[in-house]
Design a protein around this motif. Structure first.
Motif, PDB file in Angstrom:
ATOM      1  N   ILE A 110       0.841  -1.203   0.000  1.00  0.00           N
ATOM      2  CA  ILE A 110       0.000   0.000   0.000  1.00  0.00           C
ATOM      3  C   ILE A 110       0.876   1.252   0.000  1.00  0.00           C
ATOM      4  CG2 ILE A 110      -1.588   1.384   1.421  1.00  0.00           C
ATOM      5  CD1 ILE A 110      -2.889  -1.349   2.225  1.00  0.00           C
ATOM      6  N   ASN A 111       1.891   1.283   0.870  1.00  0.00           N
ATOM      7  CA  ASN A 111       2.783   2.445   0.933  1.00  0.00           C
ATOM      8  C   ASN A 111       3.484   2.682  -0.400  1.00  0.00           C
ATOM      9  OD1 ASN A 111       2.093   2.844   3.614  1.00  0.00           O
ATOM     10  ND2 ASN A 111       3.917   1.834   4.412  1.00  0.00           N
ATOM     11  N   GLN A 112       3.937   1.608  -1.037  1.00  0.00           N
ATOM     12  CA  GLN A 112       4.599   1.738  -2.331  1.00  0.00           C
ATOM     13  C   GLN A 112       3.623   2.254  -3.391  1.00  0.00           C
ATOM     14  OE1 GLN A 112       7.853   1.418  -3.088  1.00  0.00           O
ATOM     15  NE2 GLN A 112       8.273   1.014  -0.947  1.00  0.00           N
ATOM     16  N   LYS A 113       2.407   1.715  -3.383  1.00  0.00           N
ATOM     17  CA  LYS A 113       1.411   2.150  -4.362  1.00  0.00           C
ATOM     18  C   LYS A 113       1.056   3.622  -4.158  1.00  0.00           C
ATOM     19  CE  LYS A 113      -1.808  -0.843  -5.844  1.00  0.00           C
ATOM     20  NZ  LYS A 113      -2.910  -1.855  -5.782  1.00  0.00           N
ATOM     21  N   ILE A 114       0.927   4.050  -2.919  1.00  0.00           N
ATOM     22  CA  ILE A 114       0.584   5.450  -2.642  1.00  0.00           C
ATOM     23  C   ILE A 114       1.722   6.368  -3.103  1.00  0.00           C
ATOM     24  CG2 ILE A 114       0.131   7.151  -0.816  1.00  0.00           C
ATOM     25  CD1 ILE A 114      -2.273   5.266  -1.585  1.00  0.00           C
ATOM     26  N   GLU A 115       2.959   5.944  -2.916  1.00  0.00           N
ATOM     27  CA  GLU A 115       4.086   6.745  -3.409  1.00  0.00           C
ATOM     28  C   GLU A 115       4.054   6.851  -4.931  1.00  0.00           C
ATOM     29  OE1 GLU A 115       6.155   8.755  -1.691  1.00  0.00           O
ATOM     30  OE2 GLU A 115       4.849   8.128  -0.055  1.00  0.00           O
ATOM     31  N   LYS A 116       3.663   5.771  -5.593  1.00  0.00           N
ATOM     32  CA  LYS A 116       3.538   5.799  -7.052  1.00  0.00           C
ATOM     33  C   LYS A 116       2.398   6.729  -7.462  1.00  0.00           C
ATOM     34  CE  LYS A 116       4.562   4.492 -11.247  1.00  0.00           C
ATOM     35  NZ  LYS A 116       5.838   4.851 -11.862  1.00  0.00           N
TER      36      LYS A 116
END
Length: 172
Positions: A110-116
């Motif tokens: 989730i954190n990686q997707k939000i950064e993207k």
């Protein structure tokens, strides 16, 4: 390229060098590992020799690669993809990841997707609907709720503010 060059200067002949991993021809002595690690740290890298830590780093690298290259998103869940790639039961991978990282694989994803999402919002080339589709969100609403939960802002407000709200990937 920096790691490959450093390995060659150290007198090693790397067989492969890819994101997060390098394979060399021979086993290094403890002293060689220590010296190589010191040289790599000067470049902003570190030598990871522990099997569990290597597995965690491989999981993280796999997740980042998938999210940074959305065209390569698997047509399966992350749990299925990771379990298949690492030939281990997902619950074992998840437990180890949580113990070492202090966050679940799901939260890391989730954190990686939000950064993207933040990156794509700042570039301002895609609509929120296109971003949601590109990152396999079930809907714009789902993306928006998750974005607000993680950042405290709606995607629209984030886009309007356009301050540097992104977190470097290595700090996640």
């Amino acid at each position: 390229m920096m790691v490959k060059s450093e390995l060659e200067q150290f007198g090693l002949h790397p067989l492969t060098v890819e994101l997060g991993m390098a394979e060399v021809e021979r086993e290094l002595s403890s002293e060689e590992k220590k010296l190589l690690n010191q040289r790599l740290e000067k470049l902003g890298f570190e030598l990871i020799d522990d099997k569990k830590t290597r597995l965690i780093e491989s999981i993280k690298t796999t997740i980042v690669e998938i999210i940074q290259n959305p065209a390569h998103l698997p047509k399966m869940t992350f749990s299925e993809h990771l379990s298949g790639k690492f030939h281990q039961d997902y619950s074992a991978l998840s437990k180890l990841f949580s113990e070492v990282q202090g966050v679940t694989i799901e939260q890391y994803v989730i954190n990686q997707k939000i950064e993207k999402v933040k990156e794509l919002l700042v570039y301002d080339e895609l609509s929120l609907s296109e971003i949601a589709h590109q990152l396999n969100y079930s809907s714009v609403s789902h993306l928006s709720k998750q974005f607000k939960k993680v950042t405290g802002l709606t995607p629209t407000h984030f886009k309007q503010v356009k301050e540097n709200k992104r977190t470097p990937l290595d700090e996640l």
